[in-house]
Write a protein that holds these residues in place. Structure first.
Motif, PDB file in Angstrom:
ATOM      1  N   UNK A   1      81.636  46.365  28.149  1.00 57.26           N
ATOM      2  CA  UNK A   1      80.590  45.505  28.047  1.00 57.26           C
ATOM      3  C   UNK A   1      80.395  44.823  29.415  1.00 57.26           C
ATOM      4  N   UNK A   2      81.575  44.568  30.115  1.00 60.20           N
ATOM      5  CA  UNK A   2      81.423  44.000  31.541  1.00 60.20           C
ATOM      6  C   UNK A   2      81.273  44.998  32.380  1.00 60.20           C
ATOM      7  N   UNK A   3      81.240  46.352  32.249  1.00 65.37           N
ATOM      8  CA  UNK A   3      80.806  47.486  32.884  1.00 65.37           C
ATOM      9  C   UNK A   3      79.341  47.692  32.985  1.00 65.37           C
ATOM     10  N   UNK A   4      78.561  47.610  31.712  1.00 69.04           N
ATOM     11  CA  UNK A   4      77.410  47.856  31.544  1.00 69.04           C
ATOM     12  C   UNK A   4      76.514  46.867  30.627  1.00 69.04           C
ATOM     13  N   UNK A   5      76.600  45.383  30.929  1.00 72.13           N
ATOM     14  CA  UNK A   5      76.040  44.736  30.275  1.00 72.13           C
ATOM     15  C   UNK A   5      74.880  44.817  29.786  1.00 72.13           C
TER      16      UNK A   5
END
Length: 338
Positions: A66-70
């Motif tokens: 999720x942090x990589x592609x919020x």
């Protein structure tokens, strides 16, 4: 981006339970002291680095993906308000024993005292009960002064604390909205899908018999500070009626489960497709309670059955749930509500 079926994720807890989770998931045996299954979790246990986080198939942390592609996972409107945090934690919770009397901090208390953006407002969707008298305990029946609460906690007067709360009998299909600060306990034999803000912040008014010592109960703040988060006001039957809903007899394709004020924290619907239910794009957690069907998106078709838990990225687009299936769909706060 496509829906992903998740394995059970049951970090060790201090109370008994887990048999109802094993039964729902058709697992061969229950996890000892595994009363909570943290579904699609990007949240850890309080003070712990990784326990509580969900892994995707292949072993990656959902949190890191999720942090990589919020935006792909959560959507542009959500990330504008919450950045890369889903702002939601979903659990399956099987109370194998009565939980202690406790409450949770509000956003403002958590920000002021714990350096945390979120407090812990929560809601319970009752999906199963066992025993002759399944109860939850919600809010003090009458106003209680802060000195009395401190005395109860100091002496660990469990009978006084529990006796001061409203005891509410529940059955599958009932839902309870639990604002931050409201003292509460879940009785033995109650099995819920729990939606909550993404923290593990609890103030245990009742710790004896549950924790080794009182240090587990006050979030490292000391009880003098921690007890300031407790709602000591009285909750009459009329006031409680705004928190407790009976939805078991409703069989519309999409049944809203929570009051409007919950939308600022999370949203929940029960789905009864029968044929097809159209679902708008959203980050969502799906808990399948009955039957079998297919979750269709533009990117993939995923067969689902009783006991499955699925995380759906916003980027999967509009979805269609088809088949003879009943599921609870959990979503983050409504756009613009926080």
């Amino acid at each position: 981006m496509r829906p992903v079926r998740l394995a059970a994720n049951q970090p060790p807890r201090f109370y008994r339970g887990g048999a109802a989770i094993a039964d729902l998931r058709d697992a061969p045996s229950a996890v000892e002291f595994g009363p909570e299954d943290w579904v699609a979790s990007t949240t850890t246990l309080f003070g712990v680095a990784e326990s509580g986080l969900s892994r995707l198939p292949g072993g990656r942390w959902l949190r890191d993906e999720v942090r990589a592609a919020p935006s792909a996972w959560l959507g542009a409107e959500h990330t504008a308000a919450f950045a890369d945090d889903p702002a939601l934690l979903v659990k399956l919770l099987d109370a194998g024993q009565r939980l202690p009397v406790h409450c949770h901090p509000s956003d403002s208390f958590a920000q002021a005292h714990l350096g945390c953006r979120f407090g812990k407002t929560e809601a319970w969707v009752v999906v199963g009960t066992t025993g002759p008298d399944p109860l939850v305990y919600i809010g003090f029946r009458e106003d209680v002064d802060a000195a009395t609460v401190r005395a109860w906690v100091s002496t660990q007067d469990s009978s006084a604390m529990l006796g001061a709360l409203n005891a509410v009998r529940v059955q599958p299909g009932d839902t309870v909205f639990v604002p931050a600060g409201l003292p509460h306990a879940i009785g033995e034999g109650v099995f819920i899908v729990e939606l909550q803000q993404p923290t593990d912040l609890s103030v245990m008014l009742e710790w004896r018999g549950f924790a080794d010592d009182e240090s587990a109960g006050h979030l490292g703040l000391g009880y003098e500070t921690a007890l300031a988060c407790v709602d000591t006001s009285g909750w009459s039957a009329d006031r409680l009626a705004g928190l407790v809903r009976e939805t078991r007899d409703r069989r519309a394709p999409v049944v809203p489960l929570l009051p409007a004020e919950a939308d600022a924290f999370f949203r929940a619907d029960r789905l009864h497709p029968g044929s097809v239910v159209e679902l708008e794009p959203s980050f969502a957690v799906l808990v399948v309670l009955e039957g079998a069907g297919v979750l269709r998106t533009d990117s993939d078709d995923l067969a689902v059955r009783r006991g499955d838990t699925v995380v759906v990225p916003h980027g999967a687009g509009a979805a269609r749930l088809e088949g003879d299936v009943v599921a609870v769909r959990c979503r983050p706060p409504a756009p613009g509500r926080k």
